[in-house]
Design a protein around this motif. Structure first.
Motif, PDB file in Angstrom:
ATOM      1  N   CYS A   4       1.512   3.638  -3.230  1.00  0.00           N
ATOM      2  CA  CYS A   4       1.070   5.032  -3.159  1.00  0.00           C
ATOM      3  C   CYS A   4       2.211   5.967  -3.559  1.00  0.00           C
ATOM      4  CB  CYS A   4       0.576   5.355  -1.757  1.00  0.00           C
ATOM      5  SG  CYS A   4      -0.051   7.034  -1.564  1.00  0.00           S
ATOM      6  N   TYR A  10      13.209   4.814  -0.505  1.00  0.00           N
ATOM      7  CA  TYR A  10      12.136   4.626   0.462  1.00  0.00           C
ATOM      8  C   TYR A  10      11.982   3.139   0.752  1.00  0.00           C
ATOM      9  CZ  TYR A  10      10.913   9.414  -0.761  1.00  0.00           C
ATOM     10  OH  TYR A  10      10.944  10.768  -0.975  1.00  0.00           O
ATOM     11  N   LEU A  30      10.076   3.765   6.325  1.00  0.00           N
ATOM     12  CA  LEU A  30       8.637   3.981   6.502  1.00  0.00           C
ATOM     13  C   LEU A  30       8.041   2.707   7.085  1.00  0.00           C
ATOM     14  CD1 LEU A  30       7.992   5.676   3.044  1.00  0.00           C
ATOM     15  CD2 LEU A  30       8.253   6.807   5.239  1.00  0.00           C
ATOM     16  N   CYS A  52       9.600   0.575   2.275  1.00  0.00           N
ATOM     17  CA  CYS A  52       8.187   0.429   2.649  1.00  0.00           C
ATOM     18  C   CYS A  52       7.886  -1.053   2.847  1.00  0.00           C
ATOM     19  CB  CYS A  52       7.299   1.007   1.551  1.00  0.00           C
ATOM     20  SG  CYS A  52       7.773   2.634   0.963  1.00  0.00           S
ATOM     21  N   ARG A 101       0.811  -1.221   0.000  1.00  0.00           N
ATOM     22  CA  ARG A 101       0.000   0.000   0.000  1.00  0.00           C
ATOM     23  C   ARG A 101       0.842   1.268   0.000  1.00  0.00           C
ATOM     24  NH1 ARG A 101      -3.522  -0.526   5.018  1.00  0.00           N
ATOM     25  NH2 ARG A 101      -1.697  -1.677   5.650  1.00  0.00           N
ATOM     26  N   ILE A 102       1.829   1.345   0.885  1.00  0.00           N
ATOM     27  CA  ILE A 102       2.636   2.559   0.990  1.00  0.00           C
ATOM     28  C   ILE A 102       3.546   2.710  -0.231  1.00  0.00           C
ATOM     29  CG2 ILE A 102       4.343   3.809   2.365  1.00  0.00           C
ATOM     30  CD1 ILE A 102       1.562   3.537   3.668  1.00  0.00           C
TER      31      ILE A 102
END
Length: 125
Positions: free
Chosen positions: A58, A86, A112, A88, A54-55
């Motif tokens: 996105c 990132y 994250l 995630c 999901r992250i």
């Protein structure tokens, strides 16, 4: 029919310059801190997004051309050679991700995750 996921948060790269100063409201009253924020939009740069959930999804949807999504089992990409990385993923995948990241790119890692990572990051240096 599953509903299409609509982003409710739009991410804009922004730098904020913050200054604090104390102001006296009136003689004999306590001071109140005032914060002045000046925001300047920055250009988005291609990034590496590790994790396609999901992250990560996105971030990829809201990102720019040149973003690379790395999924479980993929090799670490050589491009983009600079910019944020990132992470995630779940916390239990972090060791392997840090190990596959070239040492010269580790300062670009952005974590994250759910939970506190302070002790983990201290162990990793």
């Amino acid at each position: 029919h599953p509903q299409a996921m609509t982003p409710y948060l739009r991410i804009f790269p922004v730098f904020a310059a913050v200054s604090h100063r104390a102001l006296a409201l009136a003689p004999g009253q306590s001071r109140v801190a005032q914060t002045n924020v000046r925001m300047t939009a920055a250009t988005d740069v291609p990034s590496i997004i590790i994790g396609g959930g999901r992250i990560g999804g996105c971030l990829a949807d809201l990102g720019c051309d040149g973003d690379v999504v790395v999924r479980r089992g993929d090799a670490f990409p050589s491009e983009p050679s600079e910019g944020p990385i990132y992470i995630c993923t779940r916390n239990d995948a972090l060791d392997g991700i840090i190990e596959m990241c070239p040492p010269e790119r580790r300062e670009d890692l952005v974590f994250l995750q759910n939970g506190m990572l302070t002790a983990f990051l201290e162990r990793k240096g």
